[in-house]
Design an enzyme around this catalytic site. Structure first.
Site, PDB file in Angstrom:
ATOM      1  N   ASP A  49      71.117  20.273 -10.539  1.00 47.45           N
ATOM      2  CA  ASP A  49      69.553  19.354  -9.967  1.00 47.45           C
ATOM      3  C   ASP A  49      70.513  17.952  -9.041  1.00 47.45           C
ATOM      4  O   ASP A  49      71.349  17.320  -9.483  1.00 47.45           O
ATOM      5  CB  ASP A  49      69.599  18.791 -11.099  1.00 47.45           C
ATOM      6  CG  ASP A  49      68.118  17.689 -11.056  1.00 47.45           C
ATOM      7  OD1 ASP A  49      67.065  17.906 -11.302  1.00 47.45           O
ATOM      8  OD2 ASP A  49      68.337  16.266 -11.084  1.00 47.45           O
ATOM      9  N   TYR A  54      68.931  10.800  -4.411  1.00 45.75           N
ATOM     10  CA  TYR A  54      70.383  10.319  -4.655  1.00 45.75           C
ATOM     11  C   TYR A  54      71.346  10.157  -3.886  1.00 45.75           C
ATOM     12  O   TYR A  54      72.353   9.893  -3.795  1.00 45.75           O
ATOM     13  CB  TYR A  54      71.060  11.184  -6.031  1.00 45.75           C
ATOM     14  CG  TYR A  54      70.337  11.956  -7.000  1.00 45.75           C
ATOM     15  CD1 TYR A  54      68.730  11.133  -7.090  1.00 45.75           C
ATOM     16  CD2 TYR A  54      70.233  12.829  -8.138  1.00 45.75           C
ATOM     17  CE1 TYR A  54      68.377  11.709  -8.871  1.00 45.75           C
ATOM     18  CE2 TYR A  54      69.883  13.797  -8.941  1.00 45.75           C
ATOM     19  CZ  TYR A  54      68.514  12.414  -8.880  1.00 45.75           C
ATOM     20  OH  TYR A  54      68.141  13.101 -10.093  1.00 45.75           O
ATOM     21  N   LYS A  79      64.914  17.224  -4.798  1.00 40.25           N
ATOM     22  CA  LYS A  79      63.884  15.818  -5.154  1.00 40.25           C
ATOM     23  C   LYS A  79      63.260  15.831  -3.810  1.00 40.25           C
ATOM     24  O   LYS A  79      63.802  14.375  -2.789  1.00 40.25           O
ATOM     25  CB  LYS A  79      63.726  15.565  -5.988  1.00 40.25           C
ATOM     26  CG  LYS A  79      63.585  16.523  -7.792  1.00 40.25           C
ATOM     27  CD  LYS A  79      64.676  14.568  -8.977  1.00 40.25           C
ATOM     28  CE  LYS A  79      64.920  15.807  -9.669  1.00 40.25           C
ATOM     29  NZ  LYS A  79      66.595  15.220  -9.557  1.00 40.25           N
ATOM     30  N   HIS A 112      59.507  13.528  -6.719  1.00 41.42           N
ATOM     31  CA  HIS A 112      60.283  13.147  -7.926  1.00 41.42           C
ATOM     32  C   HIS A 112      59.935  11.326  -8.674  1.00 41.42           C
ATOM     33  O   HIS A 112      60.181  11.257  -9.529  1.00 41.42           O
ATOM     34  CB  HIS A 112      61.318  11.979  -6.971  1.00 41.42           C
ATOM     35  CG  HIS A 112      62.975  11.786  -7.432  1.00 41.42           C
ATOM     36  ND1 HIS A 112      64.273  11.403  -6.516  1.00 41.42           N
ATOM     37  CD2 HIS A 112      62.760  11.101  -8.804  1.00 41.42           C
ATOM     38  CE1 HIS A 112      64.784  10.953  -8.053  1.00 41.42           C
ATOM     39  NE2 HIS A 112      64.848  10.825  -8.426  1.00 41.42           N
TER      40      HIS A 112
END
Ligand code: A2P
Length: 288
Positions: A49, A54, A79, A112
């Site tokens: 994931d 990120y 996401k 997200h």
């Protein structure tokens, strides 16, 4: 109930998702992300994931390739970031994520964060527009399943009312000390699979004395107890670690069962380890 590391949740469209995934939130981009993803796959994880937000998709993709495991044997999620809301931007954002990951399809793509009223009075329209992009990507075969993250029932009700494909997943914060039972129940009733981000409370619950006492009874670590806590609710857990021993020990959660009595004690814990990222309370830069 998940009984083995290789067990899968079956999403509403029939796609199978391994019940423990390897989380990469807060994993630094570069060698750390690349090496830890490769290690996770080498020791047996098949579900990874990540997220555009990120900032580590390229390293995650490199780690996946270095593992040598065939793409079709892995379940890869990323996401869509809040800056990319809207139909056209969503299509482009997915393309960019695929490029970063160096992959030609995703197993799961998630919104997200919902757009919420405090961000825009048009939040419902904005979410629906983004979701139209998700539906298009799904129908075009770029994504095997589509879902959301951090959506509360009101956000989901609105999205479902304004779309044709219901989200298959909602990824939310779930751990002892903050387990959102009403939201989890809502998702289950809607046939939406729940994933737990920060199942260890980002490490903040690992020293809790009650959890330590319960974990010791089963001969397990607090981290293992926390992961089991999610799995026992049929929630897919996404623990994150960059340490090879901890990456492996977070898989070893299928040789014990939390009793109803212990589960009730954990469920009754005061709010502990909460991130502050509830959709209506999150810092503006997480929502905008
Ligand atoms: P590290 O990466 O050094 O192992 P969450 O998955 O809830 O976001 O929690 C991640 C945090 O918990 C990280 O700080 C991670 O540190 C730590 N962590 C992950 N697995 C374990 C474990 N088995 N024992 C102790 N700490 C862990």
């Amino acid at each position: 109930m998940f009984n083995a590391f290789t067990d899968c949740a079956v999403l509403s469209n029939g796609v199978k998702m391994p019940c423990v995934g390897y989380g990469t939130w807060q994993t630094p981009d570069g060698d750390v992300a690349r090496n830890s993803v490769r290690t996770a796959i080498e020791v047996g994880y098949r579900h990874i994931d990540t997220a555009a937000g990120y900032g580590n998709e390229a390293s995650v993709g490199a780690g996946v390739r270095e593992s040598g495991v065939a793409r079709e044997d892995l379940f890869i999620t990323t996401k869509h970031w809040v800056a990319d809301r809207g139909y056209e931007k969503t299509i482009a954002a997915c393309e960019k994520s695929l490029q970063n990951l160096n992959m030609d399809y995703l197993d799961l793509y998630l919104i997200h964060w919902p757009c919420v009223e405090k961000v825009s009075p048009n939040w419902e329209e904005i979410n629906a527009d983004t979701w139209r992009g998700f539906e298009k990507l799904y129908k075009d075969g770029k994504i095997r399943a589509i879902g959301v993250s951090n959506f509360l029932p009101g956000h989901m009700d609105s999205l479902i009312a304004n779309s044709t494909i219901k989200p298959m997943v909602n990824q939310i914060e779930v751990h002892p000390g903050y387990y959102q039972p009403e939201l989890v129940d809502y998702c289950k009733k809607q046939g939406i699979t729940v994933q737990a981000w920060s199942p260890l409370g980002s490490g903040a619950v690992l020293k809790d004395p009650l959890l330590a006492q319960i974990a010791a009874k089963y001969g397990k670590s607090v981290a293992q107890l926390c992961i089991r806590f999610a799995l026992q609710q049929d929630i897919v857990a996404l623990p994150k670690s960059t340490n090879p021993e901890r990456i492996a020990s977070n898989m070893d959660v299928f040789d014990f069962q939390i009793s109803d009595e212990d589960f009730a004690q954990i469920a009754a814990m005061p709010k502990t380890g909460y991130s502050g990222f509830y959709a209506e309370e999150a810092p503006a830069d997480a929502l905008l």
